[in-house]
Motif scaffolding. Structure first.
Motif, PDB file in Angstrom:
ATOM      1  N   ALA A 179       1.852 -49.187 -34.548  1.00  0.00           N
ATOM      2  CA  ALA A 179       0.811 -48.654 -35.432  1.00  0.00           C
ATOM      3  C   ALA A 179      -0.118 -49.759 -35.917  1.00  0.00           C
ATOM      4  CB  ALA A 179       1.452 -47.944 -36.619  1.00  0.00           C
ATOM      5  N   LEU A 180       0.468 -50.896 -36.268  1.00  0.00           N
ATOM      6  CA  LEU A 180      -0.357 -52.014 -36.740  1.00  0.00           C
ATOM      7  C   LEU A 180      -1.228 -52.579 -35.624  1.00  0.00           C
ATOM      8  CD1 LEU A 180       2.144 -53.899 -39.086  1.00  0.00           C
ATOM      9  CD2 LEU A 180       0.238 -52.391 -39.725  1.00  0.00           C
ATOM     10  N   SER A 181      -0.704 -52.533 -34.396  1.00  0.00           N
ATOM     11  CA  SER A 181      -1.515 -52.991 -33.259  1.00  0.00           C
ATOM     12  C   SER A 181      -2.733 -52.086 -33.082  1.00  0.00           C
ATOM     13  CB  SER A 181      -0.668 -52.991 -31.985  1.00  0.00           C
ATOM     14  OG  SER A 181       0.398 -53.900 -32.092  1.00  0.00           O
ATOM     15  N   SER A 182      -2.524 -50.774 -33.201  1.00  0.00           N
ATOM     16  CA  SER A 182      -3.640 -49.825 -33.089  1.00  0.00           C
ATOM     17  C   SER A 182      -4.608 -49.990 -34.252  1.00  0.00           C
ATOM     18  CB  SER A 182      -3.096 -48.392 -33.069  1.00  0.00           C
ATOM     19  OG  SER A 182      -2.237 -48.203 -31.962  1.00  0.00           O
ATOM     20  N   LEU A 183      -4.072 -50.210 -35.439  1.00  0.00           N
ATOM     21  CA  LEU A 183      -4.911 -50.377 -36.620  1.00  0.00           C
ATOM     22  C   LEU A 183      -5.765 -51.632 -36.499  1.00  0.00           C
ATOM     23  CD1 LEU A 183      -5.737 -49.491 -39.455  1.00  0.00           C
ATOM     24  CD2 LEU A 183      -3.765 -50.765 -40.335  1.00  0.00           C
ATOM     25  N   SER A 184      -5.189 -52.664 -35.935  1.00  0.00           N
ATOM     26  CA  SER A 184      -5.921 -53.924 -35.771  1.00  0.00           C
ATOM     27  C   SER A 184      -7.151 -53.719 -34.902  1.00  0.00           C
ATOM     28  CB  SER A 184      -5.005 -54.978 -35.152  1.00  0.00           C
ATOM     29  OG  SER A 184      -5.721 -56.158 -34.886  1.00  0.00           O
ATOM     30  N   ALA A 185      -6.973 -52.945 -33.817  1.00  0.00           N
ATOM     31  CA  ALA A 185      -8.110 -52.684 -32.934  1.00  0.00           C
ATOM     32  C   ALA A 185      -9.139 -51.786 -33.614  1.00  0.00           C
ATOM     33  CB  ALA A 185      -7.613 -52.042 -31.644  1.00  0.00           C
ATOM     34  N   LEU A 186      -8.645 -50.810 -34.387  1.00  0.00           N
ATOM     35  CA  LEU A 186      -9.547 -49.855 -35.035  1.00  0.00           C
ATOM     36  C   LEU A 186     -10.353 -50.510 -36.142  1.00  0.00           C
ATOM     37  CD1 LEU A 186     -10.271 -46.864 -34.794  1.00  0.00           C
ATOM     38  CD2 LEU A 186      -8.561 -46.380 -36.554  1.00  0.00           C
ATOM     39  N   VAL A 187      -9.795 -51.492 -36.824  1.00  0.00           N
ATOM     40  CA  VAL A 187     -10.507 -52.183 -37.905  1.00  0.00           C
ATOM     41  C   VAL A 187     -11.750 -52.870 -37.356  1.00  0.00           C
ATOM     42  CG1 VAL A 187     -10.372 -54.141 -39.482  1.00  0.00           C
ATOM     43  CG2 VAL A 187      -8.536 -52.463 -39.425  1.00  0.00           C
ATOM     44  N   ARG A 188     -11.626 -53.445 -36.185  1.00  0.00           N
ATOM     45  CA  ARG A 188     -12.775 -54.136 -35.589  1.00  0.00           C
ATOM     46  C   ARG A 188     -13.840 -53.150 -35.122  1.00  0.00           C
ATOM     47  NH1 ARG A 188      -8.465 -56.999 -33.131  1.00  0.00           N
ATOM     48  NH2 ARG A 188      -8.770 -55.759 -31.210  1.00  0.00           N
ATOM     49  N   GLU A 189     -13.399 -51.981 -34.636  1.00  0.00           N
ATOM     50  CA  GLU A 189     -14.353 -51.023 -34.069  1.00  0.00           C
ATOM     51  C   GLU A 189     -14.997 -50.143 -35.133  1.00  0.00           C
ATOM     52  OE1 GLU A 189     -12.157 -48.843 -31.199  1.00  0.00           O
ATOM     53  OE2 GLU A 189     -11.682 -50.595 -29.956  1.00  0.00           O
ATOM     54  N   ILE A 198      -5.153 -45.295 -42.051  1.00  0.00           N
ATOM     55  CA  ILE A 198      -4.124 -45.745 -43.002  1.00  0.00           C
ATOM     56  C   ILE A 198      -3.595 -44.555 -43.802  1.00  0.00           C
ATOM     57  CG2 ILE A 198      -3.726 -47.131 -45.070  1.00  0.00           C
ATOM     58  CD1 ILE A 198      -5.712 -49.168 -43.932  1.00  0.00           C
ATOM     59  N   THR A 199      -4.513 -43.613 -44.162  1.00  0.00           N
ATOM     60  CA  THR A 199      -4.087 -42.424 -44.912  1.00  0.00           C
ATOM     61  C   THR A 199      -3.096 -41.593 -44.099  1.00  0.00           C
ATOM     62  OG1 THR A 199      -6.199 -42.340 -46.076  1.00  0.00           O
ATOM     63  CG2 THR A 199      -4.881 -40.328 -46.045  1.00  0.00           C
ATOM     64  N   HIS A 200      -3.434 -41.353 -42.831  1.00  0.00           N
ATOM     65  CA  HIS A 200      -2.531 -40.576 -41.972  1.00  0.00           C
ATOM     66  C   HIS A 200      -1.238 -41.351 -41.701  1.00  0.00           C
ATOM     67  CE1 HIS A 200      -4.910 -37.028 -40.921  1.00  0.00           C
ATOM     68  NE2 HIS A 200      -5.982 -37.823 -40.921  1.00  0.00           N
ATOM     69  N   LEU A 232      -3.484 -39.721 -35.558  1.00  0.00           N
ATOM     70  CA  LEU A 232      -3.701 -41.169 -35.657  1.00  0.00           C
ATOM     71  C   LEU A 232      -4.301 -41.721 -34.368  1.00  0.00           C
ATOM     72  CD1 LEU A 232      -0.393 -42.355 -37.412  1.00  0.00           C
ATOM     73  CD2 LEU A 232      -2.671 -42.140 -38.433  1.00  0.00           C
ATOM     74  N   LEU A 233      -3.734 -41.282 -33.240  1.00  0.00           N
ATOM     75  CA  LEU A 233      -4.205 -41.802 -31.957  1.00  0.00           C
ATOM     76  C   LEU A 233      -5.600 -41.277 -31.612  1.00  0.00           C
ATOM     77  CD1 LEU A 233      -0.897 -41.585 -29.903  1.00  0.00           C
ATOM     78  CD2 LEU A 233      -2.006 -43.639 -30.785  1.00  0.00           C
ATOM     79  N   LYS A 234      -5.904 -40.059 -32.014  1.00  0.00           N
ATOM     80  CA  LYS A 234      -7.225 -39.494 -31.708  1.00  0.00           C
ATOM     81  C   LYS A 234      -8.344 -40.229 -32.461  1.00  0.00           C
ATOM     82  CE  LYS A 234      -6.574 -34.812 -29.997  1.00  0.00           C
ATOM     83  NZ  LYS A 234      -7.513 -35.054 -28.879  1.00  0.00           N
ATOM     84  N   MET A 235      -8.007 -40.814 -33.599  1.00  0.00           N
ATOM     85  CA  MET A 235      -9.011 -41.613 -34.314  1.00  0.00           C
ATOM     86  C   MET A 235      -9.429 -42.821 -33.493  1.00  0.00           C
ATOM     87  SD  MET A 235      -7.744 -41.614 -38.255  1.00  0.00           S
ATOM     88  CE  MET A 235      -7.473 -40.077 -39.125  1.00  0.00           C
ATOM     89  N   ARG A 236      -8.497 -43.265 -32.669  1.00  0.00           N
ATOM     90  CA  ARG A 236      -8.791 -44.451 -31.864  1.00  0.00           C
ATOM     91  C   ARG A 236      -9.371 -44.088 -30.504  1.00  0.00           C
ATOM     92  NH1 ARG A 236      -4.225 -48.770 -29.692  1.00  0.00           N
ATOM     93  NH2 ARG A 236      -5.629 -49.935 -28.313  1.00  0.00           N
ATOM     94  N   PHE A 237      -8.790 -43.067 -29.861  1.00  0.00           N
ATOM     95  CA  PHE A 237      -9.175 -42.759 -28.484  1.00  0.00           C
ATOM     96  C   PHE A 237     -10.121 -41.570 -28.369  1.00  0.00           C
ATOM     97  CE2 PHE A 237      -4.982 -44.805 -28.105  1.00  0.00           C
ATOM     98  CZ  PHE A 237      -5.320 -45.854 -27.249  1.00  0.00           C
TER      99      PHE A 237
END
Length: 342
Positions: A179-189, A198-200, A232-237
């Motif tokens: 989760a933190l790995s995905s969050l790290s990528a999402l923070v930059r994007e 983070i809420t989810h 959570l994953l749909k927010m990223r992909f």
């Protein structure tokens, strides 16, 4: 020690058989002529036969209860306890022998040879005691065996509980790392999406930690947890991740807690996901199993696998369900079959 119904029933039937078997020869009294004197050194009639048989039946019942319900034959208590039990049996035997022979002699007053009468009584009661002793020994051995089986089952359950807690303890750190790995990528994007992420994520952890004591969980609740992870994953992909769930919400079906989450993580982790080549995940039931199938487009530079996810899941299934998961891999799909047991 309290006797169970089966032990009482066996003692009752054994006492009846012993009492009848050791007095059946007295039925010769009903035969005509000289045959009626076989084994009858004194005048013997039907009422006396009934009395003697009933007394012997009571004798067997008494010693059965004495040794199976009132005395404790636990070998761990030492030799003094063993001697005490043997003396108790000897004393009661002597008392009942005296009561039986004296009462029968008094009530029927037909004994011509007192010595032979007493020897006959002694022989019958000793034989009865010996047969009841065999029964008592069998019952005690059966109790010991059952107690050992119960202890083994308790040890097995304790071991499995400890093993499950250990396996479940591995899940949260594993999930948090991904989760933190995905969050790290999402923070930059997209920082705004990162806040929603983070809420989810907090909802997922609240659900996970709130059910940490449960080993098996309802399929409906597990799908609810999976849906939170999908969000959570749909927010990223976004559209690059397509998840289709076709599972009837059947009550009563359970599976190990957090069974679907590691499958979702692995599908995303080990495949190339893009809008041009979306990752499609299908979850459905088939032949008593829950199938998790994803398209296979392995990433060229995928993250190194720790091996925790599927191995952990399979071990938990073996312990809790008594079945292993099944894995099928083709050129186009990767499928995991999870057994479902109502």
């Amino acid at each position: 020690m309290k006797m169970i119904k089966t032990e009482k029933r066996v003692l009752l039937l054994t006492s009846v058989l012993v009492a009848i078997a050791l007095n059946v020869h007295r039925l010769f009294v009903l035969l005509p002529g000289e045959a009626r004197n076989i084994g009858l050194p004194w005048v013997f009639n039907a009422p006396e036969l009934a009395y003697q048989t009933l007394f012997q039946f009571g004798f067997c019942i008494f010693f059965g209860y004495l040794n199976l319900a009132w005395l404790n034959w636990n070998g761990e208590k030492g030799n003094k306890h063993l001697v005490k039990n043997l003396l108790s049996n000897a004393v009661f035997f002597a008392v009942l022998l005296a009561i039986g022979s004296a009462s029968q002699k008094l009530f029927f007053q037909n004994v011509t040879n007192v010595r032979l009468f007493r020897l006959g009584y002694f022989f019958r009661l000793v034989t009865s005691l010996g047969l009841i002793a065999i029964l008592v020994k069998i019952v005690l051995l059966n109790r010991i065996q059952k107690r050992k089986e119960q202890e083994n089952e308790q040890l097995k359950t304790a071991y499995f509980d400890a093993e499950i807690k250990n396996l479940k303890a591995q899940i949260n750190p594993h999930f948090l790392f991904n989760a933190l790995s995905s969050l790290s990528a999402l923070v930059r994007e997209n920082p705004q999406k990162a806040q929603d992420y983070i809420t989810h994520l907090s909802k997922v952890f609240r659900y996970s930690l709130g059910n940490h004591q449960e080993q098996l969980i309802g399929l409906d609740k597990e799908l609810e947890l999976l849906d939170s992870n999908i969000q959570l994953l749909k927010m990223r992909f976004e559209e690059a991740l397509q998840v289709h769930i076709d599972v009837p919400r059947t009550q009563g079906i359970r599976l190990p807690h957090m069974s679907l989450q590691p499958l979702l993580e692995n599908a995303v982790k080990h495949n190339y996901v893009s809008k041009e080549i979306p990752l499609r995940i299908d979850i459905f039931q088939e032949n008593g199993a829950l199938l998790f199938r994803n398209t296979l487009n392995e990433a060229v530079y995928k993250e190194p696998s720790t091996g925790i996810g599927l191995l952990n899941l399979n071990e938990r299934y073996n312990i809790l369900m008594g079945h292993s998961i099944e894995i099928e891999k083709t050129e186009d799909h990767f499928t995991v079959k999870l057994p479902l047991i109502p």
